[in-house]
Design a protein around this motif. Structure first.
Motif, mmCIF file in Angstrom:
data_model
loop_
_atom_site.group_PDB
_atom_site.id
_atom_site.type_symbol
_atom_site.label_atom_id
_atom_site.label_comp_id
_atom_site.label_asym_id
_atom_site.label_seq_id
_atom_site.Cartn_x
_atom_site.Cartn_y
_atom_site.Cartn_z
ATOM 1 N N PHE A 10 100.378 5.605 25.660
ATOM 2 C CA PHE A 10 100.569 4.707 23.832
ATOM 3 C C PHE A 10 100.261 3.384 23.228
ATOM 4 O O PHE A 10 101.978 3.287 24.294
ATOM 5 C CB PHE A 10 101.111 6.188 22.951
ATOM 6 C CG PHE A 10 100.784 6.005 21.785
ATOM 7 C CD1 PHE A 10 99.697 5.765 21.382
ATOM 8 C CD2 PHE A 10 101.911 6.050 20.899
ATOM 9 C CE1 PHE A 10 99.260 4.790 20.089
ATOM 10 C CE2 PHE A 10 102.008 5.404 19.626
ATOM 11 C CZ PHE A 10 100.610 5.589 18.521
ATOM 12 N N TRP A 11 99.530 3.021 23.333
ATOM 13 C CA TRP A 11 99.559 1.322 23.128
ATOM 14 C C TRP A 11 99.915 1.333 22.076
ATOM 15 O O TRP A 11 99.056 1.914 20.793
ATOM 16 C CB TRP A 11 98.392 0.518 23.533
ATOM 17 C CG TRP A 11 98.634 -1.268 23.378
ATOM 18 C CD1 TRP A 11 100.291 -1.818 23.506
ATOM 19 C CD2 TRP A 11 98.274 -2.073 22.436
ATOM 20 N NE1 TRP A 11 99.929 -2.876 23.537
ATOM 21 C CE2 TRP A 11 99.010 -2.953 22.518
ATOM 22 C CE3 TRP A 11 97.093 -1.656 20.977
ATOM 23 C CZ2 TRP A 11 98.379 -4.046 21.589
ATOM 24 C CZ3 TRP A 11 96.645 -2.211 20.816
ATOM 25 C CH2 TRP A 11 97.462 -4.155 20.731
ATOM 26 N N ASN A 12 101.167 0.741 21.310
ATOM 27 C CA ASN A 12 101.346 0.830 20.162
ATOM 28 C C ASN A 12 102.088 -0.543 19.343
ATOM 29 O O ASN A 12 103.049 -0.783 18.715
ATOM 30 C CB ASN A 12 102.892 1.544 20.009
ATOM 31 C CG ASN A 12 103.124 2.105 18.549
ATOM 32 O OD1 ASN A 12 102.218 2.133 17.048
ATOM 33 N ND2 ASN A 12 104.610 2.454 18.143
ATOM 34 N N GLY A 13 101.685 -1.642 20.206
ATOM 35 C CA GLY A 13 101.702 -3.159 19.925
ATOM 36 C C GLY A 13 100.834 -3.882 18.557
ATOM 37 O O GLY A 13 100.446 -3.129 17.811
ATOM 38 N N ASN A 14 101.497 -5.415 18.418
ATOM 39 C CA ASN A 14 100.942 -5.874 17.336
ATOM 40 C C ASN A 14 100.811 -5.020 16.222
ATOM 41 O O ASN A 14 100.064 -5.273 14.786
ATOM 42 C CB ASN A 14 99.531 -6.498 17.763
ATOM 43 C CG ASN A 14 98.867 -7.086 19.151
ATOM 44 O OD1 ASN A 14 99.861 -7.713 19.611
ATOM 45 N ND2 ASN A 14 98.027 -8.221 18.621
ATOM 46 N N LYS A 15 102.269 -4.541 15.321
ATOM 47 C CA LYS A 15 101.938 -3.739 13.354
ATOM 48 C C LYS A 15 103.464 -3.921 14.062
ATOM 49 O O LYS A 15 104.286 -4.079 15.021
ATOM 50 C CB LYS A 15 101.537 -2.796 14.336
ATOM 51 C CG LYS A 15 102.483 -1.619 15.185
ATOM 52 C CD LYS A 15 100.843 -0.038 15.370
ATOM 53 C CE LYS A 15 100.065 -0.440 16.190
ATOM 54 N NZ LYS A 15 99.335 0.930 16.430
ATOM 55 N N SER A 16 103.571 -3.607 12.549
ATOM 56 C CA SER A 16 105.527 -3.671 12.113
ATOM 57 C C SER A 16 106.126 -2.459 12.908
ATOM 58 O O SER A 16 105.654 -1.439 13.078
ATOM 59 C CB SER A 16 105.616 -3.907 10.966
ATOM 60 O OG SER A 16 104.764 -2.350 10.308
ATOM 61 N N PRO A 17 107.223 -2.339 12.987
ATOM 62 C CA PRO A 17 108.370 -1.677 13.358
ATOM 63 C C PRO A 17 108.222 0.059 12.648
ATOM 64 O O PRO A 17 107.686 0.539 13.380
ATOM 65 C CB PRO A 17 110.145 -2.147 13.630
ATOM 66 C CG PRO A 17 109.617 -3.447 13.535
ATOM 67 C CD PRO A 17 107.955 -3.429 12.955
ATOM 68 N N ILE A 18 107.837 -0.340 11.388
ATOM 69 C CA ILE A 18 107.098 0.994 10.423
ATOM 70 C C ILE A 18 106.507 2.014 11.002
ATOM 71 O O ILE A 18 106.119 2.973 10.835
ATOM 72 C CB ILE A 18 107.684 0.872 9.387
ATOM 73 C CG1 ILE A 18 108.103 1.875 8.311
ATOM 74 C CG2 ILE A 18 106.629 0.072 8.539
ATOM 75 C CD1 ILE A 18 108.672 1.738 7.099
ATOM 76 N N ARG A 19 105.207 0.597 11.277
ATOM 77 C CA ARG A 19 104.046 1.111 11.958
ATOM 78 C C ARG A 19 104.353 1.767 13.106
ATOM 79 O O ARG A 19 103.590 3.138 13.219
ATOM 80 C CB ARG A 19 102.949 0.641 11.304
ATOM 81 C CG ARG A 19 102.281 0.450 10.027
ATOM 82 C CD ARG A 19 100.792 -0.242 10.585
ATOM 83 N NE ARG A 19 100.422 -0.305 11.534
ATOM 84 C CZ ARG A 19 99.105 -0.971 12.003
ATOM 85 N NH1 ARG A 19 98.814 -1.589 11.833
ATOM 86 N NH2 ARG A 19 98.504 -0.133 12.626
ATOM 87 N N ARG A 20 105.008 1.692 13.954
ATOM 88 C CA ARG A 20 105.326 2.096 15.424
ATOM 89 C C ARG A 20 105.946 3.174 15.130
ATOM 90 O O ARG A 20 104.988 3.736 15.822
ATOM 91 C CB ARG A 20 105.397 1.018 16.022
ATOM 92 C CG ARG A 20 105.127 -0.115 16.608
ATOM 93 C CD ARG A 20 105.820 -0.927 17.214
ATOM 94 N NE ARG A 20 105.288 -2.637 17.252
ATOM 95 C CZ ARG A 20 105.749 -4.038 18.139
ATOM 96 N NH1 ARG A 20 106.138 -3.238 19.352
ATOM 97 N NH2 ARG A 20 104.701 -4.892 18.376
ATOM 98 N N GLU A 21 106.876 3.897 14.257
ATOM 99 C CA GLU A 21 107.910 5.091 14.248
ATOM 100 C C GLU A 21 107.125 5.672 13.870
ATOM 101 O O GLU A 21 107.091 6.853 14.375
ATOM 102 C CB GLU A 21 108.833 3.784 13.769
ATOM 103 C CG GLU A 21 109.666 5.752 14.235
ATOM 104 C CD GLU A 21 110.209 5.822 15.217
ATOM 105 O OE1 GLU A 21 110.483 7.156 15.700
ATOM 106 O OE2 GLU A 21 110.037 4.896 16.355
#
Length: 264
Positions: A10-21
């Motif tokens: 799962f690629w979960n980069g290029n976004k804010s930490p709250i969105r990642r979680e």
């Protein structure tokens, strides 16, 4: 086949930490609701500063990611898109971060044309840069979010917009800089911007699993509960219904989502 591999990259980069979680927990929920309980989710939170690198993410070992529907970085590239909004359209509700000393200037804005003449700073590779341009806004697209905060403080741009789901946490992360900044209290920019799952084109079984689990989580209320846990009372807390709303169009929405309306 993905059922035998038991690993989901799962690629979960290029976004804010709250969105990642939130998006990480959402994928886990979808797999669980589809009874794919033994999956090992391998999370890659690498940030790619190049739009080309992000658009080629599936060639770098990624199986699944979450991004905005109609993301032009994936235009013409083989992928399976699960066209079910996963975050109620929250990202398309944008608030402005401005300098506190500019508060009166922004309080006098009564039309979209006034805001279009000001310069919005948008980090490189962010999907909404083209969208703002299409709607006649003056866009300066470069650097990272931190770079744009520095440009705002130096008055090289007039404002930054962020989704209501992430703007408070991002402002908190700015430390001493936040003393000079303000979430503008009166304006809401809205455009349809649903987040959806993108799946590797060769991972059709995984796509079916994620889609099945998402349908189940929506039907049994677990999706709504996860959303509320991460975005509690967001409509009232940020006064979304009492702000002056400036509505933009999104020409990049796929046909199946042309009638999409946010569910906040």
């Amino acid at each position: 086949m993905i059922i035998n591999e038991k690993q989901v990259r799962f690629w979960n980069g290029n976004k804010s930490p709250i969105r990642r979680e939130y998006e990480k927990q959402l994928l886990s929920l979808c797999l669980s609701e589809a009874d794919f309980v033994d999956a090992d989710i391998l999370v890659d939170e690498s940030d790619y500063p190049s739009a080309e690198d992000e658009g080629n993410i599936f060639s770098k070992g990624c199986d699944v990611l979450v991004s905005v529907a109609g993301n032009q970085k994936f235009s013409g590239k083989p992928t399976r898109i699960i066209e079910i909004p996963v975050c109620k359209g929250i990202l398309g509700h944008r608030l402005l971060i401005i300098l506190k000393q500019q508060a009166k200037r922004f309080s006098n804005i009564s039309s979209m044309e006034q805001l279009q003449k000001m310069t919005i700073g948008i980090p490189a590779t962010w999907a909404d840069a083209d969208l703002f341009r299409k709607n006649g806004y003056t866009v300066s697209e470069k650097g990272s979010l931190d770079d744009n905060v520095s440009r705002l403080l130096a008055q090289k741009i007039d404002y930054i917009t962020l989704g209501v789901n992430e703007i408070e946490s991002i402002l908190e992360q700015l430390g001493d800089f936040k003393k000079e900044l303000l979430i503008e209290p009166n304006i809401l920019i809205y455009y349809p911007l649903p987040l959806v799952f993108y799946v590797h084109p060769d991972k059709m079984q995984l796509a079916n699993i994620v889609e099945s689990g998402l349908h189940a989580a929506i039907a049994n209320g677990k999706h709504a509960a996860l959303f509320e846990m991460h975005h509690p009372n967001i409509v009232d807390r940020l006064a979304l219904r009492t702000r002056k709303t400036l509505q933009l169009t999104n020409p990049y929405l796929p046909d199946s989502l042309k009638q999409f309306r946010a569910m906040l």
